[in-house]
Design an enzyme around this catalytic site. Structure first.
Site, PDB file in Angstrom:
ATOM      1  CB  THR A 184       1.673  -4.187  -9.793  1.00 47.04           C
ATOM      2  OG1 THR A 184       1.518  -3.887  -8.307  1.00 47.04           O
ATOM      3  CG2 THR A 184       0.496  -5.318  -9.939  1.00 47.04           C
ATOM      4  N   GLY A 236       0.321   3.849 -12.405  1.00 44.77           N
ATOM      5  CA  GLY A 236      -0.344   5.199 -13.091  1.00 44.77           C
ATOM      6  C   GLY A 236       0.482   5.820 -13.972  1.00 44.77           C
ATOM      7  CD  GLU A 286       1.555   2.228  -2.261  1.00 38.50           C
ATOM      8  OE1 GLU A 286       1.400   3.226  -3.363  1.00 38.50           O
ATOM      9  OE2 GLU A 286       2.512   1.450  -2.435  1.00 38.50           O
TER      10      GLU A 286
HETATM   11  C1  LIG Z   1       3.383  13.274  -2.369  1.00 46.01           C
HETATM   12  C2  LIG Z   1       2.096  12.281  -1.667  1.00 46.01           C
HETATM   13  C3  LIG Z   1       0.871  13.234  -1.128  1.00 46.01           C
HETATM   14  C4  LIG Z   1       0.028  12.537  -1.067  1.00 46.01           C
HETATM   15  C5  LIG Z   1      -0.420  11.294  -1.424  1.00 46.01           C
HETATM   16  C6  LIG Z   1      -1.748  10.853  -0.783  1.00 46.01           C
HETATM   17  C7  LIG Z   1      -2.404   9.627  -1.094  1.00 46.01           C
HETATM   18  C8  LIG Z   1      -1.940   8.871  -1.954  1.00 46.01           C
HETATM   19  C9  LIG Z   1      -3.099   8.740  -3.102  1.00 46.01           C
HETATM   20  C10 LIG Z   1      -3.146   8.169  -3.999  1.00 46.01           C
HETATM   21  C11 LIG Z   1      -1.681   7.414  -4.426  1.00 46.01           C
HETATM   22  C12 LIG Z   1      -1.865   7.331  -6.119  1.00 46.01           C
HETATM   23  C13 LIG Z   1      -1.450   6.238  -6.630  1.00 46.01           C
HETATM   24  C14 LIG Z   1      -1.149   5.058  -5.715  1.00 46.01           C
HETATM   25  C15 LIG Z   1      -1.401   4.142  -6.639  1.00 46.01           C
HETATM   26  C16 LIG Z   1      -1.015   2.741  -6.102  1.00 46.01           C
HETATM   27  C17 LIG Z   1       0.610   2.525  -6.183  1.00 46.01           C
HETATM   28  C18 LIG Z   1       0.701   0.737  -6.085  1.00 46.01           C
HETATM   29  O1  LIG Z   1      -0.276   0.144  -5.669  1.00 46.01           O
HETATM   30  S1  LIG Z   1       2.177   0.478  -5.752  1.00 46.01           S
HETATM   31  C19 LIG Z   1       2.413  -1.052  -5.553  1.00 46.01           C
HETATM   32  C20 LIG Z   1       1.793  -1.371  -4.113  1.00 46.01           C
HETATM   33  N1  LIG Z   1       2.023  -3.038  -3.886  1.00 46.01           N
HETATM   34  C21 LIG Z   1       2.067  -3.180  -2.591  1.00 46.01           C
HETATM   35  O2  LIG Z   1       1.760  -2.707  -1.684  1.00 46.01           O
HETATM   36  C22 LIG Z   1       2.581  -4.759  -2.354  1.00 46.01           C
HETATM   37  C23 LIG Z   1       2.104  -5.315  -1.061  1.00 46.01           C
HETATM   38  N2  LIG Z   1       2.875  -6.427  -0.505  1.00 46.01           N
HETATM   39  C24 LIG Z   1       3.810  -6.378   0.317  1.00 46.01           C
HETATM   40  O3  LIG Z   1       4.165  -5.186   0.769  1.00 46.01           O
HETATM   41  C25 LIG Z   1       4.497  -7.364   0.546  1.00 46.01           C
HETATM   42  O4  LIG Z   1       4.447  -8.601  -0.342  1.00 46.01           O
HETATM   43  C26 LIG Z   1       4.276  -7.990   2.111  1.00 46.01           C
HETATM   44  C27 LIG Z   1       2.761  -8.489   1.755  1.00 46.01           C
HETATM   45  C28 LIG Z   1       4.066  -7.056   3.156  1.00 46.01           C
HETATM   46  C29 LIG Z   1       4.848  -9.240   2.270  1.00 46.01           C
HETATM   47  O5  LIG Z   1       6.246  -9.012   2.158  1.00 46.01           O
HETATM   48  P1  LIG Z   1       7.281 -10.132   2.544  1.00 46.01           P
HETATM   49  O6  LIG Z   1       6.901 -11.355   1.993  1.00 46.01           O
HETATM   50  O7  LIG Z   1       8.605  -9.617   1.946  1.00 46.01           O
HETATM   51  O8  LIG Z   1       7.292  -9.967   3.911  1.00 46.01           O
HETATM   52  P2  LIG Z   1       6.894 -11.135   5.118  1.00 46.01           P
HETATM   53  O9  LIG Z   1       5.494 -11.032   5.150  1.00 46.01           O
HETATM   54  O10 LIG Z   1       7.458 -12.389   4.930  1.00 46.01           O
HETATM   55  O11 LIG Z   1       7.518 -10.479   6.413  1.00 46.01           O
HETATM   56  C30 LIG Z   1       8.936 -10.340   6.719  1.00 46.01           C
HETATM   57  C31 LIG Z   1       9.376  -9.025   7.319  1.00 46.01           C
HETATM   58  O12 LIG Z   1       9.369  -7.935   6.637  1.00 46.01           O
HETATM   59  C32 LIG Z   1       8.476  -7.115   7.115  1.00 46.01           C
HETATM   60  N3  LIG Z   1       7.775  -5.889   6.327  1.00 46.01           N
HETATM   61  C33 LIG Z   1       7.228  -6.499   5.401  1.00 46.01           C
HETATM   62  N4  LIG Z   1       6.652  -5.221   4.797  1.00 46.01           N
HETATM   63  C34 LIG Z   1       7.634  -4.273   5.148  1.00 46.01           C
HETATM   64  C35 LIG Z   1       7.627  -2.903   4.976  1.00 46.01           C
HETATM   65  N5  LIG Z   1       7.107  -2.245   3.905  1.00 46.01           N
HETATM   66  N6  LIG Z   1       8.475  -2.195   5.615  1.00 46.01           N
HETATM   67  C36 LIG Z   1       9.181  -2.685   6.785  1.00 46.01           C
HETATM   68  N7  LIG Z   1       9.109  -4.005   7.111  1.00 46.01           N
HETATM   69  C37 LIG Z   1       8.325  -4.479   6.234  1.00 46.01           C
HETATM   70  C38 LIG Z   1       7.357  -7.707   8.157  1.00 46.01           C
HETATM   71  O13 LIG Z   1       6.815  -6.980   8.958  1.00 46.01           O
HETATM   72  C39 LIG Z   1       8.148  -9.015   8.509  1.00 46.01           C
HETATM   73  O14 LIG Z   1       8.967  -8.534   9.554  1.00 46.01           O
HETATM   74  P3  LIG Z   1       9.217  -9.487  10.801  1.00 46.01           P
HETATM   75  O15 LIG Z   1       7.691 -10.201  11.306  1.00 46.01           O
HETATM   76  O16 LIG Z   1       9.948 -10.954  10.127  1.00 46.01           O
HETATM   77  O17 LIG Z   1      10.055  -8.992  11.654  1.00 46.01           O
HETATM   78  C1  LIG Z   2      -6.174   2.050  -9.480  1.00 43.71           C
HETATM   79  C2  LIG Z   2      -5.098   1.298  -9.139  1.00 43.71           C
HETATM   80  C3  LIG Z   2      -3.781   2.031  -9.097  1.00 43.71           C
HETATM   81  C4  LIG Z   2      -2.518   1.133  -9.204  1.00 43.71           C
HETATM   82  N1  LIG Z   2      -1.583   1.760  -9.356  1.00 43.71           N
HETATM   83  C5  LIG Z   2      -0.276   0.855  -9.151  1.00 43.71           C
HETATM   84  C6  LIG Z   2       0.948   1.610  -9.531  1.00 43.71           C
HETATM   85  O1  LIG Z   2       1.152   2.771  -9.702  1.00 43.71           O
HETATM   86  N2  LIG Z   2       1.973   0.768  -9.409  1.00 43.71           N
HETATM   87  C7  LIG Z   2       2.025  -0.532  -9.134  1.00 43.71           C
HETATM   88  O2  LIG Z   2       3.115  -1.173  -8.952  1.00 43.71           O
HETATM   89  N3  LIG Z   2       0.868  -1.015  -8.931  1.00 43.71           N
HETATM   90  C8  LIG Z   2      -0.245  -0.595  -8.990  1.00 43.71           C
HETATM   91  N4  LIG Z   2      -1.591  -0.860  -8.747  1.00 43.71           N
HETATM   92  C9  LIG Z   2      -1.534  -2.478  -8.431  1.00 43.71           C
HETATM   93  C10 LIG Z   2      -2.023  -2.628  -6.860  1.00 43.71           C
HETATM   94  O3  LIG Z   2      -0.644  -2.316  -6.208  1.00 43.71           O
HETATM   95  C11 LIG Z   2      -2.115  -4.289  -6.669  1.00 43.71           C
HETATM   96  O4  LIG Z   2      -3.424  -4.377  -7.462  1.00 43.71           O
HETATM   97  C12 LIG Z   2      -2.236  -4.496  -5.260  1.00 43.71           C
HETATM   98  O5  LIG Z   2      -1.003  -4.471  -4.615  1.00 43.71           O
HETATM   99  C13 LIG Z   2      -3.109  -5.913  -4.765  1.00 43.71           C
HETATM  100  O6  LIG Z   2      -2.351  -6.849  -5.533  1.00 43.71           O
HETATM  101  P1  LIG Z   2      -3.080  -7.945  -6.525  1.00 43.71           P
HETATM  102  O7  LIG Z   2      -4.055  -6.839  -7.650  1.00 43.71           O
HETATM  103  O8  LIG Z   2      -2.239  -8.879  -6.902  1.00 43.71           O
HETATM  104  O9  LIG Z   2      -4.239  -8.738  -5.541  1.00 43.71           O
HETATM  105  P2  LIG Z   2      -3.946 -10.083  -5.259  1.00 43.71           P
HETATM  106  O10 LIG Z   2      -3.139 -10.155  -4.008  1.00 43.71           O
HETATM  107  O11 LIG Z   2      -4.071 -10.998  -6.088  1.00 43.71           O
HETATM  108  O12 LIG Z   2      -5.514 -10.139  -4.370  1.00 43.71           O
HETATM  109  C14 LIG Z   2      -6.621 -10.966  -4.504  1.00 43.71           C
HETATM  110  C15 LIG Z   2      -7.177 -11.631  -3.272  1.00 43.71           C
HETATM  111  O13 LIG Z   2      -6.291 -12.389  -2.742  1.00 43.71           O
HETATM  112  C16 LIG Z   2      -6.067 -12.218  -1.384  1.00 43.71           C
HETATM  113  N5  LIG Z   2      -4.872 -12.517  -0.961  1.00 43.71           N
HETATM  114  C17 LIG Z   2      -3.532 -12.172  -1.583  1.00 43.71           C
HETATM  115  N6  LIG Z   2      -2.447 -12.647  -0.861  1.00 43.71           N
HETATM  116  C18 LIG Z   2      -3.220 -13.076   0.501  1.00 43.71           C
HETATM  117  C19 LIG Z   2      -2.461 -13.770   1.787  1.00 43.71           C
HETATM  118  N7  LIG Z   2      -1.117 -13.487   1.895  1.00 43.71           N
HETATM  119  N8  LIG Z   2      -3.425 -13.917   2.568  1.00 43.71           N
HETATM  120  C20 LIG Z   2      -4.785 -13.819   2.478  1.00 43.71           C
HETATM  121  N9  LIG Z   2      -5.352 -13.425   1.465  1.00 43.71           N
HETATM  122  C21 LIG Z   2      -4.436 -13.089   0.388  1.00 43.71           C
HETATM  123  C22 LIG Z   2      -6.332 -10.752  -1.136  1.00 43.71           C
HETATM  124  O14 LIG Z   2      -6.819 -10.389   0.173  1.00 43.71           O
HETATM  125  C23 LIG Z   2      -7.579 -10.597  -2.172  1.00 43.71           C
HETATM  126  O15 LIG Z   2      -8.801 -10.860  -1.552  1.00 43.71           O
HETATM  127  C24 LIG Z   2      -2.731  -0.636  -8.865  1.00 43.71           C
HETATM  128  C25 LIG Z   2      -3.775  -0.870  -8.701  1.00 43.71           C
HETATM  129  C26 LIG Z   2      -5.067  -0.305  -8.782  1.00 43.71           C
HETATM  130  C27 LIG Z   2      -6.491  -0.595  -8.762  1.00 43.71           C
END
Ligand SMILES: CC/C=C\C/C=C\C/C=C\C/C=C\CCCCC(=O)SCCNC(=O)CCNC(=O)[C@H](O)C(C)(C)COP(=O)(O)OP(=O)(O)OC[C@H]1O[C@@H](n2cnc3c(N)ncnc32)[C@H](O)[C@@H]1OP(=O)(O)O
Ligand SMILES: Cc1cc2nc3c(=O)[nH]c(=O)nc-3n(C[C@H](O)[C@H](O)[C@H](O)COP(=O)(O)OP(=O)(O)OC[C@H]3O[C@@H](n4cnc5c(N)ncnc54)[C@H](O)[C@@H]3O)c2cc1C
Length: 648
Positions: free
Chosen positions: A139, A178, A421
């Site tokens: 992110t 994190g 996530e």
């Molecule tokens: C050891 C561990 C044990 C226990 C842990 C337990 C619990 C955990 C608890 C806490 C965890 C602790 C900390 C976590 C902290 C959080 C960390 C983070 O937040 S990391 C950052 C997270 N960020 C995201 O999740 C980003 C979200 N956005 C996306 O994933 C993508 O932008 C999107 C929204 C999916 C769009 O992607 P894209 O634009 O590339 O794709 P399209 O929408 O155009 O679709 C294209 C095509 O791709 C397919 N697809 C998309 N994503 C995936 C995927 N991940 N895997 C497979 N396929 C994917 C989608 O279905 C489309 O397919 P099609 O329709 O074309 O066939």
């Molecule tokens: C406690 C915490 C821990 C985190 N840890 C990590 C980490 O370890 N590593 C890491 O990489 N990231 C981490 N993140 C970041 C996290 O993954 C992002 O905040 C998350 O993916 C959401 O993205 P954003 O913040 O850009 O929200 P945005 O996408 O800007 O969301 C804002 C609003 O826009 C809307 N929106 C966005 N896109 C669309 C769409 N296509 N259609 C409709 N609505 C839409 C959403 O629904 C939401 O209501 C962490 C966040 C938090 C809060």
């Protein structure tokens, strides 16, 4: 032991140990889990004061100390099984995250799943021995959801066989990871790969960010903590700005895609494999939803058994608040959801490991369904659990608002799961993308499998539009309720697909049609996930041999399904007798409520709640806790201020 809570346990109609064993998988697994938990409970090193009495810096320092102690102690005990490590850590963590959390949940899993064997040989010993302490830096300030637009770049320099990493703009600064601010000395950095003048999209790179000897930031690295948050106070979520930081070619994770020494790019079998770690965490979060909700229900229901308040019948003693129908209607559907999500979490984890096993053998055919299922269930269960934790807190009245209840900490620690996530709405739309595609395939006569096979079924049953078919439900039969949820899901998928179709016929773009149908698309995904949860709950019952346990869980499953219908009555034919049936189920569950939360078997240390204590001695514990508050360390504070005021 509080007499109320004793009586509750005497009134139960089933053996809680039998249910606990079922939840653990066997009596031996229960024994072993309790044995591991007792290692923490009986360890004086883990007897510390409530983090709510500490400053943020003190909480962070304490968290780092605890993470370090856990590493040493697990080594000393020779505990290496991942599930047993998890039991040990979650007991020591109580309600909080740990400083090294990202190292375990994302840095290591990414190395395991995206490194070549040669890269694993180099990096796993460093990471598994905590010499390389890592996080997952994807992110940025400007993008969290839309990762295709992330701006950090990794440009290959063939003359030195290195990648040059840059955050070219303020919006490209890595933000949120994190453990990034103060803890980690390495990061998995997601960056746009450029080689030979061409961009190949997002790839993962291992980037050293602090010196492994001095822990000072390395040249070109600006890193720090992003400041106080709503919760997660013991975690140093951080920022990272990279300016011409050079890393060896070998630091690109190359299991799926490669850059040769001359800069030529070899593309992966699927460009979504880089997203694999996110699918893993989403799948695991489903289980976290179950644990957060079950802990909250344990606290609220035990407290409701010992709290007496108001008057049910004039002149009678104040009743237990658990005897109020309104209190039961708040808590028992959540208790049912906690059990449902426990079974769904087990299913999601098993399904994740089964499908990734196929992917590791080169079979990517089930990746789309895995992504859709993990995304949808992560959103569905976290939204429900998030709201449910707040209901549990409010059901405890004023004392639920005290940190010593444990509920505020559970809430602020859990609530970001709706955002991180994969933000929940975005995840639901991803699931909808898969459902609409499957709907169209079913219409074309293709045979579907897995959780979407019902879309074929609905096509075969009657060619007429599914949405015109009445929902007839036998409200005492779980199988009939599963069919009702299946039909509702099919209806709402058809409504979403037809909305898209209608938009397209107005000759607007696919993207605008999609955006104009988002409400129907999210509702279709919600209905699909709700059907999956009800179906899995019913399927689990068929595995239970103990009749008393089967009976009480069947009652919970009926309540979960019927309550879900009342919450979405617009999608089902509103069946007037449902409310009466729900009331009857509440009465049936009442005598087993405490035994059902006891069966989750949370020890007091892990629960960290004076309201949810096993012995029910709430008030005495609250008073002892309050007296330990730092503000009470001196009898008089701000005396000078009072003096000034009195002198005036
Ligand atoms: C050891 C561990 C044990 C226990 C842990 C337990 C619990 C955990 C608890 C806490 C965890 C602790 C900390 C976590 C902290 C959080 C960390 C983070 O937040 S990391 C950052 C997270 N960020 C995201 O999740 C980003 C979200 N956005 C996306 O994933 C993508 O932008 C999107 C929204 C999916 C769009 O992607 P894209 O634009 O590339 O794709 P399209 O929408 O155009 O679709 C294209 C095509 O791709 C397919 N697809 C998309 N994503 C995936 C995927 N991940 N895997 C497979 N396929 C994917 C989608 O279905 C489309 O397919 P099609 O329709 O074309 O066939
Ligand atoms: C406690 C915490 C821990 C985190 N840890 C990590 C980490 O370890 N590593 C890491 O990489 N990231 C981490 N993140 C970041 C996290 O993954 C992002 O905040 C998350 O993916 C959401 O993205 P954003 O913040 O850009 O929200 P945005 O996408 O800007 O969301 C804002 C609003 O826009 C809307 N929106 C966005 N896109 C669309 C769409 N296509 N259609 C409709 N609505 C839409 C959403 O629904 C939401 O209501 C962490 C966040 C938090 C809060």
């Amino acid at each position: 032991m509080n007499p109320d809570i004793c009586r509750e346990r005497e009134n139960a109609t089933f053996n809680t140990e039998t249910l606990t064993n079922m939840l653990d998988g066997s009596a031996e697994k229960t024994r072993r889990r309790r044995e591991i938990e007792s290692l923490v409970i009986n360890d004086p090193d883990f007897q510390h004061d409530d983090p709510n009495f500490m400053s943020r810096s003190e909480r962070y320092d304490a968290a780092v100390k605890k993470s370090s102690q856990m590493i040493m102690k697990l080594r000393d005990y020779g505990i290496s099984d991942p599930e047993e490590i998890y039991f040990y850590k979650r007991t020591a963590r109580r309600t909080f995250h740990e400083a090294f959390g990202l190292h375990y949940t994302m840095f290591l899993p990414t190395l395991y799943s995206q490194c070549t064997p040669e890269q694993q040989k180099k990096w796993l010993p460093l990471a598994e021995n905590f010499k390389a302490l890592g996080t997952y830096a994807q992110t940025e300030l400007g993008h969290g959801t839309h990762i295709r637009k992330l701006e950090t770049t990794a440009t290959y320099d063939p003359s030195t066989q290195e990648f040059v990493l840059n955050c070219p703009t303020v919006s490209s600064i890595k933000w949120w990871p994190g453990g990034l601010g103060k803890t980690s000395n390495h990061a998995i950095v997601l960056a746009q790969l450029y080689t030979l003048g061409k961009c190949h999209g997002l790839h993962a790179f291992i980037v050293p960010i602090r010196c492994m000897k001095t822990h000072q930031p390395l040249p070109g690295v600006t890193v720090g903590d992003i400041g106080p948050k709503f919760g997660f106070e013991e975690v140093d979520n951080g920022y990272l700005k990279l300016e011409n930081v050079r890393i060896p070619r070998e630091n690109m994770l190359m299991k799926y895609a490669q850059v040769e020494p001359d800069g030529s790019y070899l593309k992966p079998p699927s460009d979504k494999l880089t997203y694999g770690t996110m699918v893993f965490i989403r799948a695991m979060i489903v289980g976290e939803s179950a644990r957060a909700l079950s802990k909250s229900c344990t606290i609220a229901i035990r407290y409701s058994a010992v709290r007496h308040q108001s008057e049910l019948r004039p002149g009678e003693p104040e009743p237990q608040i658990l005897d109020y129908q309104a209190q039961q209607y708040k808590l028992f559907p959540l208790l049912a959801a906690a059990y449902a999500f426990t079974f769904v979490g087990q299913y999601m984890s098993d399904t994740y490991h089964r499908i990734t096993g196929h992917i590791n053998q080169g079979d990517f055919s089930q990746l789309p369904e895995l992504h859709a299922l993990a995304a949808g269930l992560k959103a569905f269960t976290t939204w429900t659990a998030n709201a449910g934790i707040e209901v549990c807190r409010m059901a405890c009245g004023g004392h639920g608002y005290l940190c010593c209840s444990g509920l505020p900490d559970i809430y602020v620690t859990f609530t970001p799961t709706c955002t991180y996530e994969g933000e929940n709405t975005v995840m639901m739309l991803q699931t909808a993308r898969f459902l609409v595609k499957c709907y169209r395939q079913a219409r074309e006569g293709q045979q579907l499998s897995g959780t979407v096979s019902y879309l074929n079924e609905q096509q075969r049953l009657q060619p007429q539009p599914v949405s015109s078919r009445p929902t007839v439900v036998n409200i005492n039969d779980l199988a009939s309720l599963v069919e009702a949820y299946k039909l509702r899901a099919a209806k709402l998928v058809e409504v979403a697909a037809k909305s898209l179709q209608g938009e397209l016929q107005r000759s607007i773009s696919q993207e605008d049609a999609w955006n104009n149908s988002s409400i129907e698309l999210v509702r279709a995904s919600d209905a699909h996930c709700h059907y999956v949860v009800v179906e899995l709950f019913a399927a689990k019952l068929s595995e239970i041999s103990d009749t008393a346990v089967h009976s009480v869980l069947n009652t919970l499953a009926l309540l979960y399904a019927l309550h879900g219908i009342t919450l979405n009555s617009g999608d089902f034919l509103q069946l007037s007798q449902i409310t009466q049936r729900i009331k009857a189920l509440l009465v049936e569950i009442r005598p087993n409520a405490v035994a059902l939360v006891d069966s989750f078997d949370y020890n007091d240390e892990m629960l960290n709640s004076v309201l949810g204590r096993y012995d029910g001695n709430v008030y005495e514990s609250m008073f002892e806790w309050a007296k330990r508050s730092p503000l009470n360390r001196t009898e008089v504070r701000s005396f000078i201020i009072f003096n000034i005021i009195q002198k005036k």
